[in-house]
Design a protein around this motif. Structure first.
Motif, short mmCIF file in Angstrom:
data_model
loop_
_atom_site.label_atom_id
_atom_site.label_comp_id
_atom_site.label_asym_id
_atom_site.label_seq_id
_atom_site.Cartn_x
_atom_site.Cartn_y
_atom_site.Cartn_z
N TRP A 193 -0.49 -1.87 -6.15
CA TRP A 193 -0.99 -1.12 -5.00
C TRP A 193 -2.30 -1.69 -4.45
O TRP A 193 -3.23 -1.97 -5.20
N SER A 234 0.84 -1.19 0.00
CA SER A 234 0.00 0.00 0.00
C SER A 234 0.88 1.24 0.00
O SER A 234 1.97 1.23 0.58
N PRO A 236 -5.05 -0.30 -1.88
CA PRO A 236 -5.33 1.01 -1.26
C PRO A 236 -5.51 0.97 0.26
O PRO A 236 -6.03 0.00 0.83
N PHE A 237 -5.08 2.06 0.92
CA PHE A 237 -5.38 2.30 2.33
C PHE A 237 -6.81 2.86 2.43
O PHE A 237 -7.31 3.49 1.48
N GLN A 241 -5.11 -1.21 6.46
CA GLN A 241 -4.13 -1.71 5.50
C GLN A 241 -4.49 -3.18 5.28
O GLN A 241 -4.46 -3.97 6.23
N GLN A 286 -2.78 -7.91 0.58
CA GLN A 286 -1.37 -7.84 0.20
C GLN A 286 -0.79 -9.25 0.05
O GLN A 286 -0.02 -9.51 -0.88
N SER A 346 -1.16 6.53 3.99
CA SER A 346 -1.44 6.03 5.35
C SER A 346 -1.37 7.12 6.40
O SER A 346 -2.36 7.45 7.06
#
Length: 309
Positions: free
Chosen positions: A291, A126, A293-294, A263, A268, A131
């Motif tokens: 990526w 991320s 996303p947060f 997160q 991930q 963040s």
């Protein structure tokens, strides 16, 4: 006839193993709440992929141990390697080891320090610019754009800690947050116990911040425990974190934590496995930076995230 059947069975077995993918995984450390969710996300997702085997090792927060694990994966001729780096400054050496051996490499969660990744090397994580920015903007909003804050940082060898701290400084350098001042900024190395000690020391020295901005939930919870011991928790001092761990969400529901940032650890982990499999099969990936996303988490939407991390 019997010989033919045996030969066919052997051939089928060989064909089956030919499509198996062995992936070596080195995690920075197992004893970390967020990284445990990430690791479990990889493990659970790999189980849904026939023939995919993960060999997961604990780096025990020791960069030399992690380098040795990568060398062992290379010696075993794994099809791909996934690394959650202990020290992001060491990633050029890790990248060289893998690329020299011709083995695809995927970094996960912690961004490598190289400006450009070579072919067959990717990052899944991320964008840390989001963040600390999401966290600090919410703290700024709750403070009305003014007040003294303290910042609890993660390990300074880690890119995420450095970027999240920079995010805080960037947000308060612009309106409407220029009335916020950082009065102390120190590391607690992502650790709850170290954050308790750090926050206790600050309070004992007479520092009474309007808010605590922490690089992760674990340290935020440590700060909350110290504030409780001093009788000033429960929103009297605002506290923000990052990761939306189960403990962090619990603190949010209890009114002790005012904001965190989701997160997607499992996302991930899944993305890292998918990317490693694509590279192992020789497939091209559109972008070496993948990526996830947060997302901002407040008491108003916390229920949405309870089962996610």
């Amino acid at each position: 006839m019997k010989r033919t059947l045996i030969a066919l069975a052997a051939s089928a077995l060989l064909c089956g193993t030919a499509y198996a993918e062995n992936i070596g995984v080195s995690m920075a450390k197992f004893d970390d709440n967020f990284l445990t969710v990430l690791r479990n996300g990889m493990t659970d997702y790999a189980k849904t992929k026939p023939g995919v085997n993960l060999q997961i090792e604990d780096g025990q927060n020791d960069v030399n141990k992690q380098l040795s694990q990568i060398q062992n994966f290379i010696a075993q001729k794994v099809d791909a390697i996934i690394v959650n780096p202990v020290d992001t400054d060491a990633t050029p050496q890790m990248t060289k080891l893998a690329t020299d051996a011709g083995i695809p490499l995927v970094y996960v969660n912690r961004m490598p320090s190289e400006d450009k990744l070579p072919e067959k090397v990717a990052f899944v994580g991320s964008n840390e610019v989001d963040s600390g920015t999401l966290e600090t903007k919410e703290i700024c909003k709750l403070l009305g754009g003014k007040g003294d804050i303290v910042v609890i940082m993660g390990e300074l060898s880690n890119q995420a800690a450095r970027q999240r701290t920079q995010d805080v400084e960037d947000v308060i350098s612009k309106e409407p947050c220029t009335g916020i001042k950082i009065v102390q900024k120190q590391t607690a190395n992502w650790d709850r116990t170290q954050a308790i000690d750090l926050m206790t020391n600050w309070l004992t020295s007479g520092i009474k911040p309007a808010a605590v901005v922490s690089n992760n939930d674990e340290m935020a919870i440590g700060a909350i425990q110290a504030l409780k011991q001093a009788g000033i928790a429960g929103g009297k001092t605002l506290v923000g974190g990052v990761d939306a761990t189960q403990d962090g969400l619990g603190a949010l529901k209890d009114g002790d934590l005012q904001v965190t940032v989701f997160q997607n650890a499992a996302g991930q982990g899944q993305g890292a496995v998918d990317t490693a499999l694509k590279l192992a099969k020789g497939e091209k990936i559109a972008d070496p930076m993948v990526w996830i996303p947060f997302e901002l988490v407040t008491p108003a939407n916390a229920d949405k995230y309870i089962k996610k991390n």
